[in-house]
Design a protein around this motif. Structure first.
Motif, PDB file in Angstrom:
ATOM      1  N   ARG A 280     -20.655  13.720 -20.591  1.00  0.00           N
ATOM      2  CA  ARG A 280     -21.371  14.922 -20.733  1.00  0.00           C
ATOM      3  C   ARG A 280     -20.354  16.192 -20.852  1.00  0.00           C
ATOM      4  O   ARG A 280     -20.817  17.080 -21.715  1.00  0.00           O
ATOM      5  CB  ARG A 280     -22.184  15.304 -19.261  1.00  0.00           C
ATOM      6  CG  ARG A 280     -22.979  16.624 -19.066  1.00  0.00           C
ATOM      7  CD  ARG A 280     -23.658  16.769 -20.259  1.00  0.00           C
ATOM      8  NE  ARG A 280     -24.712  15.731 -20.592  1.00  0.00           N
ATOM      9  CZ  ARG A 280     -25.655  16.081 -21.747  1.00  0.00           C
ATOM     10  NH1 ARG A 280     -25.395  16.940 -22.502  1.00  0.00           N
ATOM     11  NH2 ARG A 280     -26.479  14.834 -21.750  1.00  0.00           N
ATOM     12  N   PHE A 281     -19.410  16.104 -20.293  1.00  0.00           N
ATOM     13  CA  PHE A 281     -18.454  17.403 -20.569  1.00  0.00           C
ATOM     14  C   PHE A 281     -18.012  17.395 -21.823  1.00  0.00           C
ATOM     15  O   PHE A 281     -18.171  18.452 -22.690  1.00  0.00           O
ATOM     16  CB  PHE A 281     -17.113  17.313 -19.852  1.00  0.00           C
ATOM     17  CG  PHE A 281     -16.050  18.341 -19.971  1.00  0.00           C
ATOM     18  CD1 PHE A 281     -16.268  19.481 -19.573  1.00  0.00           C
ATOM     19  CD2 PHE A 281     -15.046  18.165 -20.865  1.00  0.00           C
ATOM     20  CE1 PHE A 281     -15.392  20.652 -19.567  1.00  0.00           C
ATOM     21  CE2 PHE A 281     -14.123  19.197 -21.291  1.00  0.00           C
ATOM     22  CZ  PHE A 281     -14.449  20.328 -20.649  1.00  0.00           C
ATOM     23  N   LEU A 282     -17.737  16.237 -22.587  1.00  0.00           N
ATOM     24  CA  LEU A 282     -17.201  16.211 -24.043  1.00  0.00           C
ATOM     25  C   LEU A 282     -18.323  16.819 -24.886  1.00  0.00           C
ATOM     26  O   LEU A 282     -18.122  17.438 -25.956  1.00  0.00           O
ATOM     27  CB  LEU A 282     -16.832  14.752 -24.437  1.00  0.00           C
ATOM     28  CG  LEU A 282     -15.865  14.765 -25.579  1.00  0.00           C
ATOM     29  CD1 LEU A 282     -14.460  15.655 -25.178  1.00  0.00           C
ATOM     30  CD2 LEU A 282     -15.581  13.133 -25.821  1.00  0.00           C
TER      31      LEU A 282
ATOM     32  N   ASP B  33     -15.173   8.971 -29.595  1.00  0.00           N
ATOM     33  CA  ASP B  33     -13.972   9.591 -29.135  1.00  0.00           C
ATOM     34  C   ASP B  33     -13.484   9.209 -27.655  1.00  0.00           C
ATOM     35  O   ASP B  33     -12.190   8.884 -27.562  1.00  0.00           O
ATOM     36  CB  ASP B  33     -14.269  11.146 -28.849  1.00  0.00           C
ATOM     37  CG  ASP B  33     -13.142  11.989 -28.509  1.00  0.00           C
ATOM     38  OD1 ASP B  33     -12.438  11.846 -27.489  1.00  0.00           O
ATOM     39  OD2 ASP B  33     -12.944  12.743 -29.613  1.00  0.00           O
ATOM     40  N   LEU B  34     -14.300   8.930 -26.821  1.00  0.00           N
ATOM     41  CA  LEU B  34     -13.840   8.381 -25.325  1.00  0.00           C
ATOM     42  C   LEU B  34     -13.003   6.920 -25.688  1.00  0.00           C
ATOM     43  O   LEU B  34     -12.166   6.421 -24.699  1.00  0.00           O
ATOM     44  CB  LEU B  34     -14.818   8.313 -24.185  1.00  0.00           C
ATOM     45  CG  LEU B  34     -15.195   9.701 -23.746  1.00  0.00           C
ATOM     46  CD1 LEU B  34     -16.039   9.780 -22.598  1.00  0.00           C
ATOM     47  CD2 LEU B  34     -13.877  10.453 -23.273  1.00  0.00           C
ATOM     48  N   ALA B  35     -13.932   6.088 -26.261  1.00  0.00           N
ATOM     49  CA  ALA B  35     -13.641   4.826 -26.601  1.00  0.00           C
ATOM     50  C   ALA B  35     -12.307   4.770 -27.471  1.00  0.00           C
ATOM     51  O   ALA B  35     -11.425   3.705 -27.339  1.00  0.00           O
ATOM     52  CB  ALA B  35     -14.742   4.162 -27.448  1.00  0.00           C
ATOM     53  N   GLN B  36     -11.941   5.591 -28.454  1.00  0.00           N
ATOM     54  CA  GLN B  36     -10.728   5.420 -29.247  1.00  0.00           C
ATOM     55  C   GLN B  36      -9.946   5.812 -28.182  1.00  0.00           C
ATOM     56  O   GLN B  36      -8.500   5.186 -28.304  1.00  0.00           O
ATOM     57  CB  GLN B  36     -11.116   6.581 -30.317  1.00  0.00           C
ATOM     58  CG  GLN B  36      -9.829   6.234 -31.184  1.00  0.00           C
ATOM     59  CD  GLN B  36      -8.814   7.170 -30.991  1.00  0.00           C
ATOM     60  OE1 GLN B  36      -8.691   8.023 -30.246  1.00  0.00           O
ATOM     61  NE2 GLN B  36      -7.700   6.544 -31.340  1.00  0.00           N
ATOM     62  N   ARG B  37      -9.893   6.801 -27.122  1.00  0.00           N
ATOM     63  CA  ARG B  37      -8.617   6.864 -26.336  1.00  0.00           C
ATOM     64  C   ARG B  37      -8.392   5.864 -25.198  1.00  0.00           C
ATOM     65  O   ARG B  37      -7.388   5.745 -24.975  1.00  0.00           O
ATOM     66  CB  ARG B  37      -9.043   8.408 -25.569  1.00  0.00           C
ATOM     67  CG  ARG B  37      -8.917   9.550 -26.708  1.00  0.00           C
ATOM     68  CD  ARG B  37      -9.312  10.842 -25.848  1.00  0.00           C
ATOM     69  NE  ARG B  37      -9.498  11.714 -26.871  1.00  0.00           N
ATOM     70  CZ  ARG B  37      -8.401  12.399 -27.228  1.00  0.00           C
ATOM     71  NH1 ARG B  37      -7.012  12.167 -27.064  1.00  0.00           N
ATOM     72  NH2 ARG B  37      -8.320  13.395 -28.260  1.00  0.00           N
TER      73      ARG B  37
END
Length: 678
Positions: free
Chosen positions: A70-72, A86-90
């Motif tokens: 939610r923040f992203l 984005d989160l999955a890539q990191r």
């Protein structure tokens, strides 16, 4: 197309909200939480809090709150799918996408309800085991002998499983319910059609997740028999590689003490809590893994590993070190406490008292010191051979560290132990990266094939020394070129080889570039981009893609074709990487490195490992800009080689004249930025 909820749950479990928010907001300690100025409204005093334990953010000023996803979405104004990607890539995870039919949606809803039901079954069993403990005098006597109070037994919800095979039949009216098998409480033997309780005549330790839900059990046998400890099997609720015993009960004590104390057994956790060390946790019959370390760093910046002093304890400590190294930052601390061989934490604290154990915790060996101790194993540092062996054993451990100030200081300490100058050790460790590989011959029928130039010449032509000196803190991941004189700094440009005349004799002069080549800096902005100098453009492109495999999805078919046709071994390794990406999706470099270990390409990539790790610290956007610039350079080289060949043919070949004119126009267009390469 939808993203399964199970994937989102797993992604949030592997994501630390402090890392996500910390990329955009300056956070400072504020008790058990972190605080900063809210990024969603103007304020002068911080009202924005982030809870590492709850993985949740909240602003008391504007009311914004939620998890990392939610923040992203709120801060970067991206959609749900983009934020997940984005989160999955990191996290090095591949995002699955599926067409969900109404029937599939109903099935998943049923699975969610089943998960809730399994939690309820475990909770019911936990209450039953607690009741049985009240009526088991021998088990209560055992706990008293171990110094466990009734208050502590209640806090950790200790219980007792009676010796009968069907004790749970009185708890669950439908003892044949297959869900009892699914959550690991009951075992069914198909060959004998027998059904019986998994835990019998055992002291029971309920395992709870951070929400306090019972997800599994550990049981210690009280009489003779094996195994001494028995855990629940892997279930939809319970994954022992991701859970820590005592974390739910000890998270408040961890916040108050400022550190987490990791030990090896259930009774160690109970005994330490009884003596005032409620911040103790334990792995669940497995070695400490990266997920355990990452989970603890959500609650504290300091971890103390407490191990027995025997060989098994030393082996466990070595594994814990390797898991912790990639997660260490300049603000995170890991130390190692080794007890005498005859003791575990439980026996030591009972024999010597809590003050002596507290002293042991304060005197625990820092991670940097333990790394050197592991590297020195079986090495006689009084001999050159022993010091050389030590430096060899230290290198793979040092490479696991992320690039920060601590990594540079440990490098200096390794050099000191090896009695070498840091620059000499640096050159030794990176000597292969600066050694030119033999140039491959381009196939005559492949007009776009590339021939890798010698490294020193390539560096001299394409990367002239920057007028601003490189910061001292950035030298460690770079190789010292073998052509540089002894007094030159590690990043000095190598000498160019003498120019060879058409007859093949050296002239002693350094030729100018074949055409004006702007450096990579002129192609793309390098805001925040830390980039070690590459060996060749081909290898630089490969390093970028190995560090950021998600960029493969953005490449055109023309780009992919160019990369496939690069000179061996780069083109071959890229073909392997493309196949891996098609099968497994985006992967992090550590995963790829493990897969590469079983391929013929492994030796050739070992010398690039530090470079790939370093590039992986750059953002995906910066890496994309760098990749495009590198690809442009590769194509530019290929066009130039074709131009040079056609210049020798066009006098006698009218077709070559037309091809030459076309290539000159293409190169001019590329340099002016008017169009993309063909």
């Amino acid at each position: 197309m939808t993203i399964p909820q199970s994937f989102i749950d797993d992604l949030l479990e592997r994501t630390d909200i402090v890392d996500v928010v910390g990329r955009y907001v300056t956070l400072k300690k504020g008790g058990v939480n972190l605080m900063g100025l809210c990024p969603f409204h103007d304020e002068k005093s911080p009202s924005f809090t982030v809870s590492p334990s709850k993985q949740f953010y909240h602003c008391f000023g504007c009311g914004k709150n939620g998890d990392a996803l939610r923040f992203l979405m709120d801060y970067t104004n991206v959609g749900f799918v983009d934020a997940v990607e984005d989160l999955a890539q990191r996290a090095g995870m591949q995002v699955p996408r599926e067409n969900i039919s109404p029937q599939e949606e109903a099935r998943r809803q049923q699975a969610k309800e089943t998960r809730l039901t399994l939690t309820e079954l475990n909770a019911k069993a936990m209450q039953a085991y607690k009741q049985h403990l009240r009526h088991s005098a021998s088990t209560i006597q055992y706990l008293k002998k171990r110094g466990v109070s009734g208050e502590l037994a209640a806090r950790y919800a200790l219980g007792y499983a009676p010796p009968g095979e069907h004790a749970l039949a009185s708890v669950f009216p439908d003892y044949a319910d297959p869900r009892l098998e699914e959550c690991g409480l009951v075992i069914f033997r198909e060959e004998t059609h027998r059904r019986y309780d998994r835990f019998r005549d055992r002291l029971m330790f309920p395992i709870r997740n951070l929400r306090g839900e019972c997800i599994g059990f550990g049981g210690r046998i009280l009489g003779d028999g094996q195994p001494k400890y028995l855990n629940s099997p892997e279930t939809p609720l319970f994954h022992k590689g991701r859970e820590l015993y005592g974390l739910y009960e000890g998270k408040r004590a961890i916040a108050q003490a400022g550190y987490a104390l990791v030990c090896e057994g259930y009774m160690d956790v109970i005994a330490l809590a009884q003596w005032g060390f409620g911040q103790a946790v334990a792995t669940l019959g497995t070695a400490c893994g990266p997920a355990h370390v990452q989970l603890l760093f959500r609650h504290t910046d300091r971890i103390v590993f407490a191990f027995d002093g025997d060989n098994a304890g030393r082996n466990a400590a070595r594994k814990a070190l390797e898991c912790a190294l990639p997660l260490i930052t300049d603000t995170r601390t890991v130390t190692f406490l080794f007890l005498p061989k005859e003791h575990d934490p439980d026996s030591f604290i009972r024999d010597h008292g809590p003050e002596a154990f507290a002293d042991k915790v304060q005197q625990a060996m820092p991670m940097s010191q333990y790394l050197l101790e592991v590297a020195r194993q079986d090495c006689d540092l009084s001999t050159p051979e022993g010091r050389a062996r030590m430096s060899h054993q230290a290198r793979p451990l040092w490479q696991l560290l992320p690039h920060n100030a601590l990594k540079i200081q440990i490098f200096d300490a390794i050099a000191q132990q090896a009695q070498m100058a840091p620059a000499s050790l640096q050159q030794l460790w990176h000597l292969d990266a600066a050694t030119p590989a033999p140039a491959a011959t381009s196939p005559p029928n492949e007009s776009w094939a590339s021939e890798a130039p010698p490294d020193a010449q390539w560096l001299n032509e394409d990367f002239p020394a920057s007028p601003d000196p490189m910061p001292a803190a950035d030298w460690a991941p770079f190789a010292a070129p073998p052509h540089a004189p002894p007094h030159a700094p590690p990043h000095a440009p190598p000498h160019a080889p003498p120019h060879a005349s058409p007859s093949g004799h050296a002239t002693g002069k350094t030729p100018p570039p074949r055409y004006p080549r702007p450096s990579v800096r002129s192609h793309a902005p390098t805001h925040g981009l830390n980039r070690p100098r590459p060996v060749s453009r081909d290898e630089q492109a490969l390093c970028i893609l190995l560090a950021h495999t998600a960029l493969l999805d953005a490449l055109s078919e023309k780009d992919l074709h160019i990369l496939r046709k690069l000179a061996p071994p780069v083109g071959q390794i890229f073909g392997w990487l493309e196949e891996q990406h098609l099968q497994h999706g985006a992967q992090a470099w550590p995963q790829l490195a493990l897969a590469l270990a079983d391929t013929p390409h492994h030796p050739g990539l070992q010398r690039l490992a530090a470079r790939i790790e370093f590039i992986g610290q750059n953002t995906l956007d910066d890496a994309a800009l760098e990749l495009q610039s590198t690809l442009n350079g590769i194509i530019d080289n290929q066009i130039t080689e074709q131009i040079e060949r056609l210049q020798q043919e066009f006098v006698h070949n009218p077709e070559a004249r037309h091809q030459l004119q076309s290539l000159l126009r293409q190169r001019a267009a590329m340099k002016s930025g008017r169009t993309a390469p063909p």
